[in-house]
Motif scaffolding. Structure first.
Motif, mmCIF file in Angstrom:
data_model
loop_
_atom_site.group_PDB
_atom_site.id
_atom_site.type_symbol
_atom_site.label_atom_id
_atom_site.label_comp_id
_atom_site.label_asym_id
_atom_site.label_seq_id
_atom_site.Cartn_x
_atom_site.Cartn_y
_atom_site.Cartn_z
ATOM 1 N N GLU A 93 0.827 -1.208 0.000
ATOM 2 C CA GLU A 93 0.000 0.000 0.000
ATOM 3 C C GLU A 93 0.858 1.253 0.000
ATOM 4 N N ARG A 94 1.959 1.236 0.713
ATOM 5 C CA ARG A 94 2.854 2.394 0.747
ATOM 6 C C ARG A 94 3.424 2.670 -0.644
ATOM 7 N N ASP A 100 0.774 6.141 -7.331
ATOM 8 C CA ASP A 100 -0.480 6.666 -7.883
ATOM 9 C C ASP A 100 -1.393 7.106 -6.743
ATOM 10 N N ALA A 101 -1.101 8.268 -6.197
ATOM 11 C CA ALA A 101 -1.891 8.771 -5.066
ATOM 12 C C ALA A 101 -3.325 9.085 -5.484
ATOM 13 N N VAL A 102 -3.503 9.588 -6.689
ATOM 14 C CA VAL A 102 -4.846 9.933 -7.159
ATOM 15 C C VAL A 102 -5.704 8.673 -7.293
ATOM 16 N N GLY A 103 -5.125 7.642 -7.883
ATOM 17 C CA GLY A 103 -5.846 6.384 -8.024
ATOM 18 C C GLY A 103 -6.191 5.772 -6.684
ATOM 19 N N GLU A 104 -5.293 5.888 -5.717
ATOM 20 C CA GLU A 104 -5.551 5.366 -4.377
ATOM 21 C C GLU A 104 -6.652 6.154 -3.678
ATOM 22 N N ARG A 105 -6.715 7.475 -3.942
ATOM 23 C CA ARG A 105 -7.791 8.271 -3.357
ATOM 24 C C ARG A 105 -9.139 7.835 -3.929
ATOM 25 N N ARG A 106 -9.175 7.582 -5.222
ATOM 26 C CA ARG A 106 -10.410 7.110 -5.842
ATOM 27 C C ARG A 106 -10.803 5.737 -5.289
ATOM 28 N N GLU A 118 -22.630 8.949 -0.037
ATOM 29 C CA GLU A 118 -22.838 9.566 -1.340
ATOM 30 C C GLU A 118 -21.494 9.795 -2.034
ATOM 31 N N PRO A 119 -21.411 9.579 -3.344
ATOM 32 C CA PRO A 119 -20.129 9.705 -4.060
ATOM 33 C C PRO A 119 -19.404 11.020 -3.822
ATOM 34 N N ALA A 120 -20.136 12.146 -3.873
ATOM 35 C CA ALA A 120 -19.481 13.443 -3.683
ATOM 36 C C ALA A 120 -18.884 13.554 -2.279
ATOM 37 N N LEU A 121 -19.658 13.105 -1.292
ATOM 38 C CA LEU A 121 -19.158 13.152 0.081
ATOM 39 C C LEU A 121 -18.007 12.174 0.276
ATOM 40 N N ALA A 122 -18.094 11.014 -0.359
ATOM 41 C CA ALA A 122 -17.024 10.020 -0.260
ATOM 42 C C ALA A 122 -15.714 10.584 -0.792
ATOM 43 N N ASP A 123 -15.777 11.351 -1.890
ATOM 44 C CA ASP A 123 -14.564 11.983 -2.431
ATOM 45 C C ASP A 123 -13.960 12.957 -1.432
ATOM 46 N N VAL A 124 -14.838 13.747 -0.786
ATOM 47 C CA VAL A 124 -14.352 14.723 0.190
ATOM 48 C C VAL A 124 -13.716 14.016 1.386
ATOM 49 N N VAL A 125 -14.384 12.979 1.896
ATOM 50 C CA VAL A 125 -13.868 12.243 3.047
ATOM 51 C C VAL A 125 -12.523 11.604 2.712
ATOM 52 N N ALA A 126 -12.429 10.956 1.547
ATOM 53 C CA ALA A 126 -11.182 10.305 1.146
ATOM 54 C C ALA A 126 -10.054 11.328 1.027
ATOM 55 N N GLU A 127 -10.366 12.483 0.444
ATOM 56 C CA GLU A 127 -9.345 13.522 0.281
ATOM 57 C C GLU A 127 -8.852 14.042 1.623
ATOM 58 N N GLN A 128 -9.787 14.286 2.530
ATOM 59 C CA GLN A 128 -9.399 14.825 3.829
ATOM 60 C C GLN A 128 -8.623 13.809 4.666
ATOM 61 N N LEU A 129 -9.069 12.552 4.637
ATOM 62 C CA LEU A 129 -8.363 11.536 5.406
ATOM 63 C C LEU A 129 -6.964 11.305 4.864
ATOM 64 N N MET A 130 -6.832 11.297 3.545
ATOM 65 C CA MET A 130 -5.508 11.084 2.958
ATOM 66 C C MET A 130 -4.595 12.274 3.182
ATOM 67 N N ALA A 131 -5.167 13.473 3.280
ATOM 68 C CA ALA A 131 -4.357 14.653 3.576
ATOM 69 C C ALA A 131 -3.766 14.568 4.978
ATOM 70 N N ARG A 132 -4.504 13.950 5.862
ATOM 71 C CA ARG A 132 -4.028 13.834 7.246
ATOM 72 C C ARG A 132 -3.095 12.645 7.431
ATOM 73 N N ASP A 133 -3.506 11.471 6.929
ATOM 74 C CA ASP A 133 -2.695 10.244 7.069
ATOM 75 C C ASP A 133 -3.129 9.266 5.984
ATOM 76 N N ALA A 134 -2.516 9.391 4.816
ATOM 77 C CA ALA A 134 -2.936 8.580 3.668
ATOM 78 C C ALA A 134 -2.738 7.090 3.926
ATOM 79 N N LEU A 135 -1.573 6.726 4.412
ATOM 80 C CA LEU A 135 -1.295 5.304 4.644
ATOM 81 C C LEU A 135 -2.209 4.742 5.726
#
Length: 238
Positions: A93-94, A100-106, A118-135
């Motif tokens: 995963e690391r 491919d960070a973008v693909g992993e966010r998707r 909801e897809p839009a909210l899921a994108d926001v949640v994934a982005e915020q969580l990965m910004a804090r601690d992606a791994l």
């Protein structure tokens, strides 16, 4: 002025979930159960062969020492294999995050969508969580590995060894200090009582029915002791 109740950052009351106990509880119950059953059965088997009390105690002590070391080694190897597998997946995963960070966010967002977000909210949640601690987000939500359930080989080995020795010591003490002419019934009786108490305590700690847990552990103890006693009596004839 907004008089609506504000959400608190902290829960108002702690929730006593039991999943955090799984690691040590499993090792402790397994070790103590094996200690009582194997040592109690060994003592009964040797005693049924009409061996002297000294020989019975030597066999019991040998069973305690060998079983303690065996439980520690077996538990360590088993849990270490699990830890190695978890670490291999984390390393994969690391590398994927670097590649491919973008693909992993998707991919992470798709996991939340499958859970009902909801897809839009899921994108926001994934982005915020990965910004804090992606791994950490991928370890938890993609691999399903949590800090409470992570494999801890040394902890499991020490818990198994200590619990086995504690369990094995119980029937051994009964054999050492009980009347010689009542050794077999006393060891059998007390071993089953110990098993029932252990099963009840384990069930209560895990949130399961106490009586059911006690009966389950006791049943297998009865079976093991009966078979071992029969083998000892058979081999001790003549």
């Amino acid at each position: 002025m907004d008089n609506r109740p504000q959400a608190s950052a902290r829960p108002k009351h702690p929730e006593g979930h039991r999943t955090k106990r799984i690691g040590w509880l499993r090792a402790a119950v397994l070790g103590a159960n094996d200690g009582i059953v194997s040592t109690g059965s060994l003592i009964l088997g040797v005693a049924a062969a009409e061996a002297a009390r000294g020989s019975v105690l030597i066999a019991g002590v040998a069973g305690l020492v060998a079983g303690t070391l065996s439980m520690a080694a077996g538990e360590y190897v088993s849990v270490q294999s699990q830890a190695d597998t978890e670490q291999a997946d984390i390393d994969i995963e690391r590398r994927e995050l670097r590649r491919d960070a973008v693909g992993e966010r998707r991919e992470l967002a798709a996991i939340y969508v499958r859970r009902g977000v909801e897809p839009a909210l899921a994108d926001v949640v994934a982005e915020q969580l990965m910004a804090r601690d992606a791994l950490g987000a991928h370890i938890r939500d993609e691999l399903g590995i949590s800090s409470q359930l992570r494999a801890r080989p040394l902890q499991a080995a020490l818990a198994s060894a200590a619990s086995f020795a504690s369990g094995a010591a119980l029937p051994l003490l009964v054999a050492a200090f009980g009347p010689p002419d009542a050794l077999q019934p006393l060891v059998a009786l007390f071993s089953l009582v110990f098993l029932a108490v252990l099963g009840g305590i384990a069930a209560q700690a895990g949130g399961a029915p106490v009586v059911k847990g006690a009966c389950r552990v006791t049943f297998w103890g009865v079976l093991a002791m009966a078979v071992t006693t029969g083998v000892g009596a058979l081999l001790g004839v003549g």
